[in-house]
Design a protein around this motif. Structure first.
Motif, PDB file in Angstrom:
ATOM      1  N   GLU A 149      -7.503  30.373  49.640  1.00  0.00           N
ATOM      2  CA  GLU A 149      -6.333  31.085  50.132  1.00  0.00           C
ATOM      3  C   GLU A 149      -5.245  30.194  50.744  1.00  0.00           C
ATOM      4  O   GLU A 149      -5.486  29.076  51.163  1.00  0.00           O
ATOM      5  CB  GLU A 149      -6.729  32.183  51.123  1.00  0.00           C
ATOM      6  N   PHE A 150      -4.043  30.765  50.750  1.00  0.00           N
ATOM      7  CA  PHE A 150      -2.844  30.144  51.307  1.00  0.00           C
ATOM      8  C   PHE A 150      -2.775  30.549  52.773  1.00  0.00           C
ATOM      9  O   PHE A 150      -2.009  31.414  53.160  1.00  0.00           O
ATOM     10  CB  PHE A 150      -1.628  30.665  50.526  1.00  0.00           C
ATOM     11  N   TYR A 151      -3.620  29.939  53.582  1.00  0.00           N
ATOM     12  CA  TYR A 151      -3.791  30.357  54.977  1.00  0.00           C
ATOM     13  C   TYR A 151      -3.206  29.332  55.927  1.00  0.00           C
ATOM     14  O   TYR A 151      -2.151  29.549  56.528  1.00  0.00           O
ATOM     15  CB  TYR A 151      -5.285  30.581  55.244  1.00  0.00           C
ATOM     16  N   ALA A 152      -3.877  28.189  56.046  1.00  0.00           N
ATOM     17  CA  ALA A 152      -3.366  27.141  56.933  1.00  0.00           C
ATOM     18  C   ALA A 152      -2.022  26.614  56.448  1.00  0.00           C
ATOM     19  O   ALA A 152      -1.192  26.187  57.248  1.00  0.00           O
ATOM     20  CB  ALA A 152      -4.384  26.002  57.023  1.00  0.00           C
ATOM     21  N   THR A 153      -1.790  26.666  55.145  1.00  0.00           N
ATOM     22  CA  THR A 153      -0.522  26.160  54.596  1.00  0.00           C
ATOM     23  C   THR A 153       0.659  26.940  55.152  1.00  0.00           C
ATOM     24  O   THR A 153       1.709  26.362  55.456  1.00  0.00           O
ATOM     25  CB  THR A 153      -0.533  26.257  53.063  1.00  0.00           C
ATOM     26  N   ALA A 190       1.105  35.832  50.561  1.00  0.00           N
ATOM     27  CA  ALA A 190      -0.053  35.171  49.953  1.00  0.00           C
ATOM     28  C   ALA A 190      -1.176  36.169  49.702  1.00  0.00           C
ATOM     29  O   ALA A 190      -1.880  36.093  48.690  1.00  0.00           O
ATOM     30  CB  ALA A 190      -0.543  34.045  50.855  1.00  0.00           C
ATOM     31  N   ILE A 191      -1.344  37.120  50.630  1.00  0.00           N
ATOM     32  CA  ILE A 191      -2.364  38.153  50.462  1.00  0.00           C
ATOM     33  C   ILE A 191      -2.033  39.031  49.260  1.00  0.00           C
ATOM     34  O   ILE A 191      -2.879  39.297  48.400  1.00  0.00           O
ATOM     35  CB  ILE A 191      -2.480  39.011  51.731  1.00  0.00           C
ATOM     36  N   LYS A 192      -0.779  39.491  49.208  1.00  0.00           N
ATOM     37  CA  LYS A 192      -0.369  40.413  48.150  1.00  0.00           C
ATOM     38  C   LYS A 192      -0.355  39.751  46.773  1.00  0.00           C
ATOM     39  O   LYS A 192      -0.725  40.366  45.762  1.00  0.00           O
ATOM     40  CB  LYS A 192       1.017  40.990  48.470  1.00  0.00           C
ATOM     41  N   MET A 193       0.077  38.487  46.727  1.00  0.00           N
ATOM     42  CA  MET A 193       0.235  37.794  45.444  1.00  0.00           C
ATOM     43  C   MET A 193      -0.926  36.864  45.126  1.00  0.00           C
ATOM     44  O   MET A 193      -0.921  36.170  44.110  1.00  0.00           O
ATOM     45  CB  MET A 193       1.556  37.022  45.448  1.00  0.00           C
ATOM     46  N   ARG A 194      -1.903  36.827  46.037  1.00  0.00           N
ATOM     47  CA  ARG A 194      -3.119  36.034  45.844  1.00  0.00           C
ATOM     48  C   ARG A 194      -2.816  34.554  45.580  1.00  0.00           C
ATOM     49  O   ARG A 194      -3.337  33.947  44.647  1.00  0.00           O
ATOM     50  CB  ARG A 194      -3.945  36.622  44.696  1.00  0.00           C
ATOM     51  N   TRP A 195      -1.972  34.002  46.429  1.00  0.00           N
ATOM     52  CA  TRP A 195      -1.657  32.574  46.309  1.00  0.00           C
ATOM     53  C   TRP A 195      -2.862  31.741  46.722  1.00  0.00           C
ATOM     54  O   TRP A 195      -3.558  32.050  47.685  1.00  0.00           O
ATOM     55  CB  TRP A 195      -0.488  32.213  47.226  1.00  0.00           C
ATOM     56  N   GLU A 196      -3.076  30.678  45.999  1.00  0.00           N
ATOM     57  CA  GLU A 196      -4.096  29.704  46.363  1.00  0.00           C
ATOM     58  C   GLU A 196      -3.601  28.310  46.019  1.00  0.00           C
ATOM     59  O   GLU A 196      -2.801  28.141  45.098  1.00  0.00           O
ATOM     60  CB  GLU A 196      -5.418  29.973  45.615  1.00  0.00           C
ATOM     61  N   LEU A 197      -4.076  27.298  46.767  1.00  0.00           N
ATOM     62  CA  LEU A 197      -3.723  25.940  46.437  1.00  0.00           C
ATOM     63  C   LEU A 197      -4.577  25.458  45.272  1.00  0.00           C
ATOM     64  O   LEU A 197      -5.668  26.000  45.015  1.00  0.00           O
ATOM     65  CB  LEU A 197      -3.963  25.025  47.665  1.00  0.00           C
ATOM     66  N   PRO A 198      -4.105  24.445  44.538  1.00  0.00           N
ATOM     67  CA  PRO A 198      -4.889  23.927  43.395  1.00  0.00           C
ATOM     68  C   PRO A 198      -6.247  23.395  43.852  1.00  0.00           C
ATOM     69  O   PRO A 198      -6.397  22.916  44.970  1.00  0.00           O
ATOM     70  CB  PRO A 198      -4.009  22.785  42.864  1.00  0.00           C
ATOM     71  N   ARG A 199      -7.208  23.499  42.987  1.00  0.00           N
ATOM     72  CA  ARG A 199      -8.535  22.953  43.262  1.00  0.00           C
ATOM     73  C   ARG A 199      -9.135  22.446  41.954  1.00  0.00           C
ATOM     74  O   ARG A 199      -8.692  22.828  40.874  1.00  0.00           O
ATOM     75  CB  ARG A 199      -9.439  24.006  43.891  1.00  0.00           C
ATOM     76  N   ILE A 200     -10.142  21.603  42.072  1.00  0.00           N
ATOM     77  CA  ILE A 200     -10.858  21.108  40.896  1.00  0.00           C
ATOM     78  C   ILE A 200     -12.112  21.949  40.717  1.00  0.00           C
ATOM     79  O   ILE A 200     -12.938  22.046  41.631  1.00  0.00           O
ATOM     80  CB  ILE A 200     -11.241  19.623  41.065  1.00  0.00           C
ATOM     81  N   LEU A 201     -12.236  22.574  39.575  1.00  0.00           N
ATOM     82  CA  LEU A 201     -13.382  23.430  39.296  1.00  0.00           C
ATOM     83  C   LEU A 201     -14.426  22.650  38.533  1.00  0.00           C
ATOM     84  O   LEU A 201     -14.133  22.030  37.504  1.00  0.00           O
ATOM     85  CB  LEU A 201     -12.935  24.670  38.494  1.00  0.00           C
ATOM     86  N   HIS A 202     -15.655  22.684  39.029  1.00  0.00           N
ATOM     87  CA  HIS A 202     -16.756  21.995  38.354  1.00  0.00           C
ATOM     88  C   HIS A 202     -17.472  22.965  37.439  1.00  0.00           C
ATOM     89  O   HIS A 202     -17.699  24.118  37.786  1.00  0.00           O
ATOM     90  CB  HIS A 202     -17.756  21.437  39.393  1.00  0.00           C
TER      91      HIS A 202
END
Length: 203
Positions: A149-153, A190-202
């Motif tokens: 989530e786009f929380y601390a950002t 961010a809640i409504k649009m479900r923003w998230e920062l990029p991550r590496i998926l394994h």
């Protein structure tokens, strides 16, 4: 205007206290454990921020209204746990309001100690999200702000905006209020649009 921010502060303390208490209940903690987790979530960030700024004893440990609201929110959550499981969405938005209030007040406090951009942003962020980190660590989990989530950002952006406004000469309260509104709005978006920062998926 200060009344609005004070009310937002208590909304945040209540929402964070409920959040911590709910986590404690789900982890099977007893009443003392639930109260501890609720209190730490609601006020832990501000306590850490005060210690880092050399404010001793920390305000949240001597200003009784804050502590009382946190403990009462935790106690009511423990007693009426089933009720709170059905009001998840309103609590998320209350959490966003508290996030904005804590970020702007923390940034303002830091600026009054030293007008350093890094200090202002870091203390604003710690004040807002530090309690949640304590909650997750005490619950033996990776802190939520590091995984999703786009929380601390939103807090970092809001605290940075506070610094710019204050540095450019905007009077206090107005800069706090604008920072509060921007942080809260970013979190709600961010809640409504479900923003998230990029991550590496394994795989």
């Amino acid at each position: 205007m200060s009344l609005v921010l004070e009310l937002a502060n208590y909304v945040g303390i209540t929402a964070f206290g409920i959040s911590g208490s709910m986590k404690g209940i789900r982890k099977g903690m007893d009443l003392l454990g639930v109260l501890t987790l609720g209190f730490s979530t609601a006020l832990g960030g501000g306590i850490i921020a005060d210690v880092l700024l050399g404010i001793m004893p920390p305000t949240n440990l001597v200003y009784l209204p804050n502590a009382l609201v946190a403990l009462l929110a935790s106690l009511f959550t423990f007693i009426f746990y089933k009720v709170f499981t059905n009001v998840n969405k309103p609590l998320i938005y209350a959490d966003a309001i508290g996030l904005g209030a804590f970020a702007s007040s923390g940034a303002s406090l830091a600026y009054s100690v030293d007008p350093s951009p890094l200090l202002v942003i870091m203390i604003g962020t710690i004040t807002a999200v530090g309690g949640g980190v304590i909650r997750d660590i005490l619950s033996n989990e990776v802190p939520l702000i590091l995984t999703r989530e786009f929380y601390a950002t939103s807090v970092i952006i809001g605290s940075g905006i506070y610094f710019v406004l204050r540095y450019e000469g905007m009077s206090n309260y107005y800069d706090i209020f604008i920072s509060f509104v921007i942080t809260t709005t970013l979190r709600i978006m961010a809640i409504k649009m479900r923003w998230e920062l990029p991550r590496i998926l394994h795989s």
